[in-house]
Design a protein around this motif. Sequence first.
Motif, short mmCIF file in Angstrom:
data_model
loop_
_atom_site.label_atom_id
_atom_site.label_comp_id
_atom_site.label_asym_id
_atom_site.label_seq_id
_atom_site.Cartn_x
_atom_site.Cartn_y
_atom_site.Cartn_z
N GLU A 31 37.53 59.34 48.70
CA GLU A 31 38.58 58.90 47.72
C GLU A 31 38.80 57.61 47.19
OE1 GLU A 31 42.92 60.24 46.86
OE2 GLU A 31 42.03 60.75 48.63
N ALA A 32 38.87 56.87 48.39
CA ALA A 32 38.81 55.37 48.05
C ALA A 32 37.64 54.55 47.62
CB ALA A 32 39.27 54.73 49.49
N GLN A 33 36.69 55.13 47.85
CA GLN A 33 35.32 54.80 47.19
C GLN A 33 35.43 54.93 45.62
OE1 GLN A 33 32.59 56.78 49.72
NE2 GLN A 33 31.61 54.66 50.12
N SER A 34 35.80 56.45 45.29
CA SER A 34 35.60 56.77 44.08
C SER A 34 36.66 56.00 43.13
CB SER A 34 36.13 58.38 44.00
OG SER A 34 36.16 58.83 42.86
N LYS A 35 37.88 55.86 43.49
CA LYS A 35 38.92 55.10 42.70
C LYS A 35 38.40 53.47 42.76
CE LYS A 35 42.84 58.44 43.93
NZ LYS A 35 44.06 58.56 44.58
N ALA A 36 38.15 53.15 43.83
CA ALA A 36 37.90 51.54 43.66
C ALA A 36 36.42 51.26 42.97
CB ALA A 36 37.84 50.86 45.17
N LEU A 37 35.19 51.95 43.35
CA LEU A 37 34.18 51.67 43.05
C LEU A 37 33.40 52.66 41.85
CD1 LEU A 37 32.66 51.14 46.58
CD2 LEU A 37 33.88 49.34 45.04
N PHE A 38 33.34 53.89 42.12
CA PHE A 38 32.39 55.12 41.53
C PHE A 38 33.09 55.01 39.83
CE2 PHE A 38 31.52 56.97 45.75
CZ PHE A 38 30.76 55.89 46.14
N PHE B 58 23.39 50.69 39.11
CA PHE B 58 24.53 51.19 39.71
C PHE B 58 25.05 50.42 40.89
CE2 PHE B 58 28.12 54.07 41.03
CZ PHE B 58 28.72 54.10 39.92
N LEU B 59 24.25 50.25 41.87
CA LEU B 59 24.49 49.49 43.13
C LEU B 59 24.84 48.01 42.85
CD1 LEU B 59 21.89 50.82 45.70
CD2 LEU B 59 24.41 51.20 45.72
N ASN B 60 24.04 47.44 41.87
CA ASN B 60 24.60 46.00 41.22
C ASN B 60 25.83 46.15 40.76
OD1 ASN B 60 24.07 43.18 40.45
ND2 ASN B 60 24.35 44.07 38.59
N GLU B 61 26.41 47.21 40.10
CA GLU B 61 27.66 47.06 39.63
C GLU B 61 28.83 47.17 40.62
OE1 GLU B 61 30.18 46.88 36.02
OE2 GLU B 61 28.10 46.59 36.31
N ILE B 62 28.44 48.19 41.56
CA ILE B 62 29.85 48.35 42.47
C ILE B 62 29.58 47.26 43.43
CG2 ILE B 62 30.02 50.84 42.04
CD1 ILE B 62 28.42 51.47 44.74
N SER B 63 28.50 46.27 43.52
CA SER B 63 28.83 45.54 44.59
C SER B 63 29.24 43.96 44.00
CB SER B 63 27.18 44.97 44.88
OG SER B 63 26.64 46.00 45.71
N LYS B 64 30.05 44.10 42.70
CA LYS B 64 30.47 42.85 42.34
C LYS B 64 32.11 42.73 42.80
CE LYS B 64 28.15 43.29 37.80
NZ LYS B 64 28.10 43.53 36.30
N PRO B 65 32.56 41.64 42.87
CA PRO B 65 33.68 41.51 43.71
C PRO B 65 35.20 42.07 42.90
CG PRO B 65 33.16 39.45 42.59
CD PRO B 65 31.94 40.35 42.53
N GLU B 66 34.95 42.35 41.49
CA GLU B 66 35.82 43.02 40.84
C GLU B 66 36.24 44.39 41.30
OE1 GLU B 66 32.70 42.23 37.54
OE2 GLU B 66 33.55 41.10 39.23
N TYR B 67 34.99 44.84 41.71
CA TYR B 67 35.20 46.24 42.26
C TYR B 67 35.87 46.40 43.92
CZ TYR B 67 32.71 47.86 37.97
OH TYR B 67 32.49 47.83 36.60
N GLN B 68 35.00 45.46 44.71
CA GLN B 68 35.35 45.43 45.95
C GLN B 68 36.82 45.00 46.41
OE1 GLN B 68 32.55 43.94 48.97
NE2 GLN B 68 30.93 45.10 48.09
N ASP B 69 37.29 44.07 45.52
CA ASP B 69 38.66 43.53 45.82
C ASP B 69 39.62 44.80 45.55
OD1 ASP B 69 38.94 43.83 43.03
OD2 ASP B 69 39.18 41.73 42.56
N ASP B 70 39.16 45.81 44.99
CA ASP B 70 40.28 46.89 44.79
C ASP B 70 40.18 48.19 46.01
OD1 ASP B 70 41.52 46.32 42.42
OD2 ASP B 70 40.26 47.51 41.20
N LEU B 71 39.09 47.89 46.81
CA LEU B 71 39.09 48.97 48.03
C LEU B 71 40.11 48.91 48.89
CD1 LEU B 71 37.00 51.14 48.79
CD2 LEU B 71 35.93 49.43 50.30
N PRO B 72 40.63 47.78 49.39
CA PRO B 72 41.78 47.85 50.29
C PRO B 72 43.11 48.32 49.75
CG PRO B 72 40.45 45.43 50.40
CD PRO B 72 39.94 46.41 49.23
N LYS B 73 43.13 48.68 48.55
CA LYS B 73 44.07 49.12 47.84
C LYS B 73 44.40 50.83 48.30
CE LYS B 73 44.28 46.39 43.67
NZ LYS B 73 44.08 46.38 42.23
N TRP B 74 43.16 51.23 48.57
CA TRP B 74 43.03 52.48 48.92
C TRP B 74 42.77 52.92 50.36
CZ3 TRP B 74 45.04 54.92 44.88
CH2 TRP B 74 44.86 54.48 43.68
N ILE B 75 42.20 52.03 51.16
CA ILE B 75 41.75 52.27 52.49
C ILE B 75 41.58 50.78 52.91
CG2 ILE B 75 39.25 52.40 52.14
CD1 ILE B 75 39.63 54.83 54.34
#
Length: 346
Positions: free
Chosen positions: A36-43, A271-288
């Motif tokens: 769920e965290a991956q989906s909201k922050a990345l996917f 797609f892996l390049n996209e979700i590796s960008k900082p503007e996605y990864q910085d959202d992950l801790p909001k969810w997990i």
Amino acid sequence: MKRTSFLTLGAALLATSALAMDKTVTIASWGGSYQEAQSKALFEPAAANTGIEVKQETYGGMSDVRLQVSSGQVTLDIVASGSGSAARAAAEGLLEKLDYSVIDVSTFYDGLYTDYCVGGDVFSTVFAYNTETYGEDGPKTWADFFDTEKFPGTRAYRGKVAGALEPALMADGVPPEQVYEVLGSEEGIERAINKIRELKPSISVFWTSGAQHAQLMKDGEVDMSTGWNGRFDNAAKDGAQLSYGYDGALLDYDCFAVPKGAPNKDVAMEFLNEISKPEYQDDLPKWITYGPTNRAAYETGEITAEVAASLPSSPENAAKQLPVSLEWYAEWETIAAEMYQEMLTE
């Protein structure tokens, strides 16, 4: 002539549009609060920004990839994996080599990507204890976790070998820096398994998923459990009475891999390049509460100093932990897993 050119141009634009719409990737992860965290922050954000259609599935790990590759019926394009499992799968030839001319890892932390798997988050294997059972001054070390006289009560423990043997050796007195040296033989592996065997009468559940160990603690079905820090944090948010620390924890990372023969390999790299960008990864801790693998994610302003200090990869927390050895997992996981399974079925 002009009409013909206009029609030709229109057809080309429609074809380009159709190609963009046809970009699809199927991603498999482990479900629960983690996916769920991956989906909201990345996917989901990456799908919206790229136009790539993302189909999500849950799966049982690299055993599923092995089955698909061996049968020639590969349906998955990207899979989430533990770093050790990915290392072993790569050694078996189950994964595509990643294209780092497409995937930008220039601002990644060293060691958080390989030729076959690019890091998605940093996490820790810890043990949590029920604060209603033990109070706030509960067990602090792996030796405490294994000490049923000092800390009586039921335990849950990993039902797979990954992350199961290292704590047992530390509980048995092996210094963290010598753990993988000791595990580099069948005798050392057996020593770790024997330590778990001693604890087995107090182990109520050998868990097989993050959702399971979090639920066990939330429901109070066990007094202590090994598991992943982010899952425990989410369980605490949902009302679980638990606490954990980073002393002696296993510092590890999850990564994304592409199964050998993936039907949309090129789109997967994009797609892996996209979700590796900082503007996605910085959202992950909001969810997990897992740390980013891209260090630039700490520079966007989205991760506060307070949140950063609670993440496994913060300098203070990382210094207390044993980094997982991918080399050991690549060489020994299969043998260790067979030996561990024998103990589980005794």
